[in-house]
Design a protein around this motif. Structure first.
Motif, PDB file in Angstrom:
ATOM      1  N   VAL A  97       9.149   6.886   3.216  1.00 35.16           N
ATOM      2  CA  VAL A  97       7.776   5.919   3.646  1.00 35.16           C
ATOM      3  C   VAL A  97       6.785   6.399   3.080  1.00 35.16           C
ATOM      4  CG1 VAL A  97       9.401   5.190   5.074  1.00 35.16           C
ATOM      5  CG2 VAL A  97       7.898   7.230   5.997  1.00 35.16           C
ATOM      6  N   ASP A  98       6.315   7.112   1.798  1.00 31.53           N
ATOM      7  CA  ASP A  98       4.902   7.251   2.202  1.00 31.53           C
ATOM      8  C   ASP A  98       4.555   6.036   1.680  1.00 31.53           C
ATOM      9  OD1 ASP A  98       5.413   9.967   1.808  1.00 31.53           O
ATOM     10  OD2 ASP A  98       5.884  10.130  -0.807  1.00 31.53           O
ATOM     11  N   GLY A  99       2.812   6.101   1.981  1.00 34.82           N
ATOM     12  CA  GLY A  99       2.204   4.704   1.283  1.00 34.82           C
ATOM     13  C   GLY A  99       2.060   3.853   2.454  1.00 34.82           C
ATOM     14  N   LEU A 100       3.170   3.559   3.422  1.00 30.35           N
ATOM     15  CA  LEU A 100       3.509   2.810   4.391  1.00 30.35           C
ATOM     16  C   LEU A 100       3.338   2.960   5.780  1.00 30.35           C
ATOM     17  CD1 LEU A 100       6.710   1.676   3.154  1.00 30.35           C
ATOM     18  CD2 LEU A 100       4.572   0.017   2.837  1.00 30.35           C
ATOM     19  N   SER A 101       2.948   2.386   6.792  1.00 32.04           N
ATOM     20  CA  SER A 101       2.218   2.372   8.078  1.00 32.04           C
ATOM     21  C   SER A 101       2.817   1.440   8.915  1.00 32.04           C
ATOM     22  CB  SER A 101       1.087   2.157   8.022  1.00 32.04           C
ATOM     23  OG  SER A 101       0.136   2.078   7.926  1.00 32.04           O
ATOM     24  N   ILE A 102       3.637   1.155   9.888  1.00 33.80           N
ATOM     25  CA  ILE A 102       3.740   0.457  10.942  1.00 33.80           C
ATOM     26  C   ILE A 102       2.252  -0.283  11.831  1.00 33.80           C
ATOM     27  CG2 ILE A 102       5.287  -0.318  13.453  1.00 33.80           C
ATOM     28  CD1 ILE A 102       7.672   1.625  11.924  1.00 33.80           C
ATOM     29  N   ALA A 103       2.267  -0.919  11.907  1.00 27.91           N
ATOM     30  CA  ALA A 103       0.550  -2.022  11.911  1.00 27.91           C
ATOM     31  C   ALA A 103       1.197  -3.043  13.109  1.00 27.91           C
ATOM     32  CB  ALA A 103      -0.176  -2.132  11.040  1.00 27.91           C
ATOM     33  N   GLU A 104       0.511  -3.418  13.751  1.00 29.86           N
ATOM     34  CA  GLU A 104       0.852  -4.908  14.320  1.00 29.86           C
ATOM     35  C   GLU A 104      -0.493  -6.073  14.190  1.00 29.86           C
ATOM     36  OE1 GLU A 104       0.135  -5.239  19.428  1.00 29.86           O
ATOM     37  OE2 GLU A 104      -0.179  -2.594  19.105  1.00 29.86           O
ATOM     38  N   PHE A 105       0.708  -7.726  13.375  1.00 32.15           N
ATOM     39  CA  PHE A 105       0.255  -8.004  13.320  1.00 32.15           C
ATOM     40  C   PHE A 105      -0.256  -9.434  14.179  1.00 32.15           C
ATOM     41  CE2 PHE A 105       2.036  -5.725   9.693  1.00 32.15           C
ATOM     42  CZ  PHE A 105       1.179  -5.731   8.493  1.00 32.15           C
ATOM     43  N   PRO A 106      -1.370  -9.867  13.969  1.00 35.78           N
ATOM     44  CA  PRO A 106      -1.603 -11.143  15.543  1.00 35.78           C
ATOM     45  C   PRO A 106      -0.694 -12.291  15.387  1.00 35.78           C
ATOM     46  CG  PRO A 106      -3.727 -10.685  14.476  1.00 35.78           C
ATOM     47  CD  PRO A 106      -2.611  -9.719  13.645  1.00 35.78           C
ATOM     48  N   GLY A 107      -0.190 -12.109  16.332  1.00 38.98           N
ATOM     49  CA  GLY A 107       1.068 -13.403  15.757  1.00 38.98           C
ATOM     50  C   GLY A 107       2.479 -12.947  15.569  1.00 38.98           C
ATOM     51  N   TYR A 108       2.987 -12.008  14.920  1.00 37.36           N
ATOM     52  CA  TYR A 108       3.941 -11.678  14.376  1.00 37.36           C
ATOM     53  C   TYR A 108       4.783 -10.122  14.845  1.00 37.36           C
ATOM     54  CZ  TYR A 108       2.948 -15.527  10.522  1.00 37.36           C
ATOM     55  OH  TYR A 108       2.997 -15.897  10.658  1.00 37.36           O
ATOM     56  N   THR A 116      -1.339   1.541   0.605  1.00 34.95           N
ATOM     57  CA  THR A 116      -2.022   2.311  -0.879  1.00 34.95           C
ATOM     58  C   THR A 116      -0.963   0.903  -1.900  1.00 34.95           C
ATOM     59  OG1 THR A 116      -1.769   3.583  -2.746  1.00 34.95           O
ATOM     60  CG2 THR A 116       0.145   2.982  -1.471  1.00 34.95           C
ATOM     61  N   ASP A 117      -2.368   0.536  -3.227  1.00 36.93           N
ATOM     62  CA  ASP A 117      -1.114  -0.728  -4.032  1.00 36.93           C
ATOM     63  C   ASP A 117      -0.592   0.078  -4.784  1.00 36.93           C
ATOM     64  OD1 ASP A 117      -3.607  -2.156  -3.813  1.00 36.93           O
ATOM     65  OD2 ASP A 117      -4.879  -1.112  -5.213  1.00 36.93           O
ATOM     66  N   PHE A 118       1.136  -1.038  -4.715  1.00 42.51           N
ATOM     67  CA  PHE A 118       2.858  -0.575  -4.813  1.00 42.51           C
ATOM     68  C   PHE A 118       2.580  -1.400  -6.650  1.00 42.51           C
ATOM     69  CE2 PHE A 118       2.594   0.455  -0.945  1.00 42.51           C
ATOM     70  CZ  PHE A 118       3.904   1.307  -0.756  1.00 42.51           C
ATOM     71  N   THR A 119       2.649  -0.790  -7.482  1.00 48.43           N
ATOM     72  CA  THR A 119       2.412  -1.716  -8.895  1.00 48.43           C
ATOM     73  C   THR A 119       4.230  -3.050  -8.766  1.00 48.43           C
ATOM     74  OG1 THR A 119       3.988  -0.026 -10.086  1.00 48.43           O
ATOM     75  CG2 THR A 119       1.678  -0.072  -9.801  1.00 48.43           C
ATOM     76  N   GLU A 120       4.155  -4.212  -9.584  1.00 45.75           N
ATOM     77  CA  GLU A 120       5.896  -4.304  -9.352  1.00 45.75           C
ATOM     78  C   GLU A 120       6.537  -3.438  -9.745  1.00 45.75           C
ATOM     79  OE1 GLU A 120       7.226  -8.819 -11.769  1.00 45.75           O
ATOM     80  OE2 GLU A 120       4.890  -7.315 -12.109  1.00 45.75           O
ATOM     81  N   ASN A 121       7.239  -4.166  -8.922  1.00 44.71           N
ATOM     82  CA  ASN A 121       9.022  -3.293  -9.049  1.00 44.71           C
ATOM     83  C   ASN A 121       9.189  -1.711  -8.487  1.00 44.71           C
ATOM     84  OD1 ASN A 121      10.455  -5.907 -10.244  1.00 44.71           O
ATOM     85  ND2 ASN A 121       9.300  -4.588 -12.949  1.00 44.71           N
ATOM     86  N   GLN A 122       8.277  -1.225  -8.271  1.00 47.51           N
ATOM     87  CA  GLN A 122       7.720   0.091  -6.960  1.00 47.51           C
ATOM     88  C   GLN A 122       8.816   0.430  -6.453  1.00 47.51           C
ATOM     89  OE1 GLN A 122       3.698   1.760  -6.694  1.00 47.51           O
ATOM     90  NE2 GLN A 122       4.792   3.288  -6.131  1.00 47.51           N
ATOM     91  N   LEU A 123       9.437   1.125  -6.230  1.00 42.83           N
ATOM     92  CA  LEU A 123      10.014   0.962  -4.804  1.00 42.83           C
ATOM     93  C   LEU A 123       9.040   1.836  -4.137  1.00 42.83           C
ATOM     94  CD1 LEU A 123      12.673   1.877  -3.459  1.00 42.83           C
ATOM     95  CD2 LEU A 123      12.707   4.458  -4.098  1.00 42.83           C
ATOM     96  N   ILE A 124       9.131   1.396  -1.968  1.00 41.11           N
ATOM     97  CA  ILE A 124       8.546   1.393  -1.477  1.00 41.11           C
ATOM     98  C   ILE A 124       8.348   1.924  -0.606  1.00 41.11           C
ATOM     99  CG2 ILE A 124       6.852  -0.785  -2.649  1.00 41.11           C
ATOM    100  CD1 ILE A 124       7.685  -2.269  -0.381  1.00 41.11           C
ATOM    101  N   LEU A 125      10.443   1.969  -0.052  1.00 43.05           N
ATOM    102  CA  LEU A 125      10.741   2.211   0.921  1.00 43.05           C
ATOM    103  C   LEU A 125      12.398   2.609   0.807  1.00 43.05           C
ATOM    104  CD1 LEU A 125      10.166   2.710   4.188  1.00 43.05           C
ATOM    105  CD2 LEU A 125      11.262  -0.054   4.203  1.00 43.05           C
TER     106      LEU A 125
END
Length: 247
Positions: A97-108, A116-125
């Motif tokens: 899960v590098d480069g990701l976090s769990i956060a609260e989004f208002p209304g969601y 971090t910035d992820f490139t197109e087609n990069q595995l993020i999870l």
């Protein structure tokens, strides 16, 4: 099977009290068992299929009494407090899960946030199969019910029972995951009679009435199973299984 969604919160299976909760008294339990027999009859007898609206009203009346006996209350949970423990649990069990976090989004409610910035087609999870909750990876006790017709032929029912088993058994390895599940959903099971009336004239009404009928039948069926059998599953769920927790 989920709790009523409050505003913009997202069904998860609700957070419950510890397995050592106060038991229903013998008198209330006997009354509850009688109501469940009536509920099962109302939700199973094919004679009621052609009277779906009146059947719904009769089922709702019995369920109101069931809820009062089970003293059902909204059990809220602070999901955000378990984020750190959940992330640790994921990484300790092989999730990437590098480069990701769990956060609260208002209304969601909660969601994934890119740190971090992820490139197109990069595995993020990346989540190992062993961390995907299913009847194959959790609740080994469920094998005791493998010949039960509902568990055997209805995968969604088997999964619901598996979630309850892991939620209420001691020392479940799934605890960090279960504590992150949403505590509410939007379903017709929480609609009042006046709300259901608004569906009249729509093809959705019959589907909604059928769902209410099916859940009532499943609940009353499993209540009888857990109250009248002696096995590992019944030992875990006998005193914590309620209509609210099942739906």
């Amino acid at each position: 099977m989920g709790r009523k969604k409050a505003h913009a919160s997202s069904r998860g299976k609700q957070q419950g009290p510890s397995p050592q909760q106060k038991h229903i008294s013998a008198a209330k339990r006997n009354e509850l068992n009688v109501l469940c027999e009536k509920l099962f009859h109302l939700s199973s007898n094919p004679a009621y299929v052609t009277q779906s609206w009146n059947n719904y009203l009769d089922i709702s009346e019995v369920l109101l009494k069931v809820k009062r006996l089970e003293e059902m209350k909204t059990e809220s949970s602070q999901r955000s407090q378990g984020i750190g423990q959940f992330i640790n649990w994921l990484t300790e069990n092989g999730a990437q899960v590098d480069g990701l976090s769990i956060a609260e989004f208002p209304g969601y409610d909660l969601g994934l946030k890119a740190e971090t910035d992820f490139t197109e087609n990069q595995l993020i999870l990346e989540i190992p199969r062993a961390l995907i909750f299913s009847t194959y990876t959790a609740a080994s006790e469920l094998t005791i019910l493998q010949n039960d017709p509902l568990v055997q032929h209805m995968p969604q029912v088997a999964l619901a029972i598996a979630l309850l088993i892991e939620r209420y058994k001691e020392n479940s390895k799934w605890k960090p995951y279960l504590e992150m599940l949403p505590s509410s959903y939007n379903t017709v099971l929480y609609m009042k009679t006046n709300d259901m009336i608004e569906l009249k004239g729509s093809p959705t009404l019959e589907a909604a009435l059928k769902q209410c009928r099916n859940i009532a039948r499943q609940y009353s069926y499993f209540n009888k199973v857990f109250q009248n059998t002696n096995n590992a599953v019944s030992a875990i769920l006998r005193n914590v299984f309620t209509y609210e927790r099942y739906w």
